[in-house]
Design a protein around this motif. Structure first.
Motif, PDB file in Angstrom:
ATOM      1  N   ALA A 119      31.445   9.348  -4.278  1.00  0.00           N
ATOM      2  CA  ALA A 119      30.978   8.224  -3.464  1.00  0.00           C
ATOM      3  C   ALA A 119      29.734   7.590  -4.059  1.00  0.00           C
ATOM      4  N   CYS A 120      28.959   8.357  -4.817  1.00  0.00           N
ATOM      5  CA  CYS A 120      27.712   7.855  -5.374  1.00  0.00           C
ATOM      6  C   CYS A 120      27.798   7.699  -6.889  1.00  0.00           C
ATOM      7  N   GLU A 121      28.997   7.627  -7.389  1.00  0.00           N
ATOM      8  CA  GLU A 121      29.203   7.573  -8.834  1.00  0.00           C
ATOM      9  C   GLU A 121      28.594   6.298  -9.415  1.00  0.00           C
ATOM     10  N   GLY A 122      27.911   6.453 -10.524  1.00  0.00           N
ATOM     11  CA  GLY A 122      27.349   5.287 -11.215  1.00  0.00           C
ATOM     12  C   GLY A 122      25.948   4.914 -10.784  1.00  0.00           C
ATOM     13  N   ILE A 123      25.428   5.593  -9.768  1.00  0.00           N
ATOM     14  CA  ILE A 123      24.071   5.268  -9.293  1.00  0.00           C
ATOM     15  C   ILE A 123      23.048   6.071 -10.091  1.00  0.00           C
ATOM     16  N   SER A 124      22.013   5.377 -10.553  1.00  0.00           N
ATOM     17  CA  SER A 124      20.918   6.092 -11.227  1.00  0.00           C
ATOM     18  C   SER A 124      19.582   5.535 -10.751  1.00  0.00           C
ATOM     19  N   PHE A 125      18.564   6.366 -10.844  1.00  0.00           N
ATOM     20  CA  PHE A 125      17.222   5.996 -10.374  1.00  0.00           C
ATOM     21  C   PHE A 125      16.284   6.026 -11.574  1.00  0.00           C
ATOM     22  N   GLU A 126      15.690   4.883 -11.875  1.00  0.00           N
ATOM     23  CA  GLU A 126      14.856   4.787 -13.074  1.00  0.00           C
ATOM     24  C   GLU A 126      13.455   4.277 -12.718  1.00  0.00           C
ATOM     25  N   ASN A 127      12.533   4.497 -13.654  1.00  0.00           N
ATOM     26  CA  ASN A 127      11.137   4.041 -13.472  1.00  0.00           C
ATOM     27  C   ASN A 127      10.576   4.441 -12.113  1.00  0.00           C
ATOM     28  N   VAL A 128      10.849   5.666 -11.724  1.00  0.00           N
ATOM     29  CA  VAL A 128      10.404   6.126 -10.408  1.00  0.00           C
ATOM     30  C   VAL A 128       8.951   6.597 -10.497  1.00  0.00           C
ATOM     31  N   TRP A 129       8.119   6.048  -9.633  1.00  0.00           N
ATOM     32  CA  TRP A 129       6.730   6.519  -9.589  1.00  0.00           C
ATOM     33  C   TRP A 129       6.142   6.329  -8.199  1.00  0.00           C
ATOM     34  N   ILE A 130       5.176   7.172  -7.917  1.00  0.00           N
ATOM     35  CA  ILE A 130       4.444   7.107  -6.649  1.00  0.00           C
ATOM     36  C   ILE A 130       3.016   6.711  -6.980  1.00  0.00           C
ATOM     37  N   ARG A 131       2.502   5.692  -6.256  1.00  0.00           N
ATOM     38  CA  ARG A 131       1.112   5.289  -6.505  1.00  0.00           C
ATOM     39  C   ARG A 131       0.157   6.338  -5.938  1.00  0.00           C
ATOM     40  N   GLU A 132      -0.721   6.857  -6.786  1.00  0.00           N
ATOM     41  CA  GLU A 132      -1.724   7.784  -6.256  1.00  0.00           C
ATOM     42  C   GLU A 132      -2.524   7.046  -5.187  1.00  0.00           C
ATOM     43  N   PRO A 133      -2.561   7.581  -3.980  1.00  0.00           N
ATOM     44  CA  PRO A 133      -3.245   6.842  -2.907  1.00  0.00           C
ATOM     45  C   PRO A 133      -4.761   7.048  -2.960  1.00  0.00           C
ATOM     46  N   PRO A 134      -5.521   6.040  -2.533  1.00  0.00           N
ATOM     47  CA  PRO A 134      -6.956   6.245  -2.359  1.00  0.00           C
ATOM     48  C   PRO A 134      -7.178   7.260  -1.248  1.00  0.00           C
ATOM     49  N   PRO A 135      -8.394   7.816  -1.119  1.00  0.00           N
ATOM     50  CA  PRO A 135      -8.642   8.788  -0.048  1.00  0.00           C
ATOM     51  C   PRO A 135      -8.295   8.207   1.324  1.00  0.00           C
TER      52      PRO A 135
ATOM     53  N   ASP B  89      -9.630   2.573  10.814  1.00  0.00           N
ATOM     54  CA  ASP B  89     -10.528   2.616   9.653  1.00  0.00           C
ATOM     55  C   ASP B  89     -11.993   2.734  10.089  1.00  0.00           C
ATOM     56  N   THR B  90     -12.540   3.914   9.964  1.00  0.00           N
ATOM     57  CA  THR B  90     -13.974   4.073  10.226  1.00  0.00           C
ATOM     58  C   THR B  90     -14.745   3.575   9.004  1.00  0.00           C
ATOM     59  N   SER B  91     -16.018   3.287   9.198  1.00  0.00           N
ATOM     60  CA  SER B  91     -16.808   2.779   8.069  1.00  0.00           C
ATOM     61  C   SER B  91     -16.947   3.850   6.984  1.00  0.00           C
ATOM     62  N   ALA B  92     -17.024   5.118   7.379  1.00  0.00           N
ATOM     63  CA  ALA B  92     -17.134   6.195   6.380  1.00  0.00           C
ATOM     64  C   ALA B  92     -15.846   6.316   5.569  1.00  0.00           C
ATOM     65  N   ALA B  93     -14.697   6.244   6.259  1.00  0.00           N
ATOM     66  CA  ALA B  93     -13.410   6.337   5.563  1.00  0.00           C
ATOM     67  C   ALA B  93     -13.207   5.134   4.648  1.00  0.00           C
ATOM     68  N   LEU B  94     -13.656   3.972   5.101  1.00  0.00           N
ATOM     69  CA  LEU B  94     -13.528   2.757   4.291  1.00  0.00           C
ATOM     70  C   LEU B  94     -14.336   2.860   3.002  1.00  0.00           C
ATOM     71  N   ALA B  95     -15.536   3.410   3.139  1.00  0.00           N
ATOM     72  CA  ALA B  95     -16.405   3.551   1.959  1.00  0.00           C
ATOM     73  C   ALA B  95     -15.747   4.449   0.923  1.00  0.00           C
ATOM     74  N   GLU B  96     -15.175   5.541   1.389  1.00  0.00           N
ATOM     75  CA  GLU B  96     -14.501   6.464   0.477  1.00  0.00           C
ATOM     76  C   GLU B  96     -13.291   5.793  -0.177  1.00  0.00           C
ATOM     77  N   TYR B  97     -12.599   4.998   0.599  1.00  0.00           N
ATOM     78  CA  TYR B  97     -11.388   4.301   0.142  1.00  0.00           C
ATOM     79  C   TYR B  97     -11.724   3.340  -1.001  1.00  0.00           C
ATOM     80  N   VAL B  98     -12.732   2.480  -0.804  1.00  0.00           N
ATOM     81  CA  VAL B  98     -13.013   1.467  -1.842  1.00  0.00           C
ATOM     82  C   VAL B  98     -13.689   2.073  -3.067  1.00  0.00           C
ATOM     83  N   ARG B  99     -14.451   3.132  -2.854  1.00  0.00           N
ATOM     84  CA  ARG B  99     -15.150   3.740  -4.002  1.00  0.00           C
ATOM     85  C   ARG B  99     -14.183   4.479  -4.927  1.00  0.00           C
ATOM     86  N   TYR B 100     -13.006   4.744  -4.436  1.00  0.00           N
ATOM     87  CA  TYR B 100     -11.947   5.282  -5.301  1.00  0.00           C
ATOM     88  C   TYR B 100     -11.671   4.281  -6.433  1.00  0.00           C
TER      89      TYR B 100
END
Lengths: 213, 142
Positions: free
Chosen positions: B17-33, A121-132
């Protein structure tokens, strides 16, 4: 000196002094805790004290001077943490929104994220991360020694754990800390993090802290 | 009849072999940069009569997918790799923030809210697929 050489009056005197000292200690302890209200997360009567430390942010050094005069919500984590860290920062964003009408937070509050993963975690990357989450959030990191100057007195744990293929995760303390303007760690909010609970805790603890300078 | 049974097993064994299995409420958290891993959450339901064992999670969009559990020890958290996920017959297992989650690593393209990804998993030796949508998390840690 043998026991026989001590006079009975001297023994009585010693016993009286011991009794008075013990009573004084008990009374002091009772007085110290008697006025502690039942506030969730309050660390009182002996809050840990933040000492000198120096970390790096994209805007320069973050040190004890950054915390003086402010009420700081502080969380330790790292950006390669996919679950608890983004969830906690999302919660802190909600806390900041809930405290918008709280004058103490609005005028003197800040949120600080400290990465315990300086290798990735560089300080620049961290800043971008939290400002999200919120453009007002601060973020910093430092060398292991620099981090330990802050984490040590606070009792915060962070340890690398290899996950294979040269990758690693980091076990870390996941509580949110509240530091007052005198650098006392007055509050600690453990998991699960709930924005309503933390907001109410901030208000109650900051009120208490101002009344107990 | 025996031949017919053998033929059915040959052609449809994987699906059964996979009968009866279902996947619900599936979501991916949008990641921060950043280039860190991304978490996916879902509920796996098993309406079948056999215990289901799920492992080998994959997605073409990510170089590596692992099942992890966030374990709390006092106020400390650990991430523990889980080799498999067992779902009892007639039961379900919830993967949710603060608990178990799929860790999606090294995305080929930016993971942003609204995008959809297909994931697959081995379910009692057969392959099952499900879709996940990326969304931004606004709620507190459960």
């Amino acid at each position: 000196m043998t026991d026989a050489s001590v006079s009975p009056s001297f023994k009585a005197w010693i016993a009286l002094v011991a009794f008075v000292a013990l009573s004084a200690g008990l009374i002091t302890a009772v007085l110290r805790t008697a006025d502690v209200p039942a506030i969730q997360g309050l660390l009182w009567p002996d809050p840990p004290q933040i000492g000198p430390f120096s970390l790096t942010s994209d805007k320069g050094r973050i040190s004890e001077e950054t915390l003086k005069g402010r009420w700081t919500l502080l969380f330790f984590g790292f950006t390669h943490c996919p679950d608890i860290c983004p969830s906690t920062l999302a919660t802190l964003k909600q806390v900041a929104a809930r405290l918008a009408e709280n004058k103490t937070f609005a005028d003197h509050g800040q949120v600080l994220f400290i990465s315990v993963d300086p290798a990735r975690d560089t300080s620049a990357a961290l800043a971008e991360y939290v400002r999200y989450f919120d453009p007002r959030f601060l973020a910093a990191t430092g060398t292991e020694a620099e981090l330990n100057a802050l984490t040590g007195p606070m009792g915060v744990i962070h340890a690398q754990v290899p996950t294979g293929g040269g990758e690693y995760s980091i076990d870390h303390t996941a509580s949110i800390f509240l530091i007052d303007p005198q650098l006392r760690v007055l509050g600690k909010f453990g998991l699960p993090h709930d924005a309503a609970t933390i907001s109410a805790g901030f208000t109650a603890i900051s009120d208490f802290g101002r009344a107990h300078p | 009849m025996t031949r017919l049974g053998a033929l059915l097993l040959l052609c449809c064994g994987q699906a059964l072999a996979c009968e009866g299995i279902s996947f619900e409420n599936v979501w991916i958290r949008e990641p921060p940069p950043g280039n860190g891993p991304v978490a996916a959450y879902l509920t796996v339901k098993n309406a079948g009569t056999e215990r289901a064992v799920l492992k080998d999670w994959r997605s073409e969009a990510f170089a590596h997918v692992m099942l992890h559990a966030t374990k709390r020890v006092d106020d400390r958290v650990q991430m523990l790799h889980q080799a498999e996920l067992a779902v009892p017959a007639g039961g379900s297992v919830v993967l949710a923030p603060g608990g178990m989650h799929l860790m999606l690593m090294k995305a080929g393209v930016p993971v942003v809210a609204g995008k959809h990804y297909r994931l697959s998993v081995s379910c009692n030796g057969a392959s099952a697929t499900f879709d996940a949508t990326v969304r931004r998390e606004e709620t507190s840690t459960p």
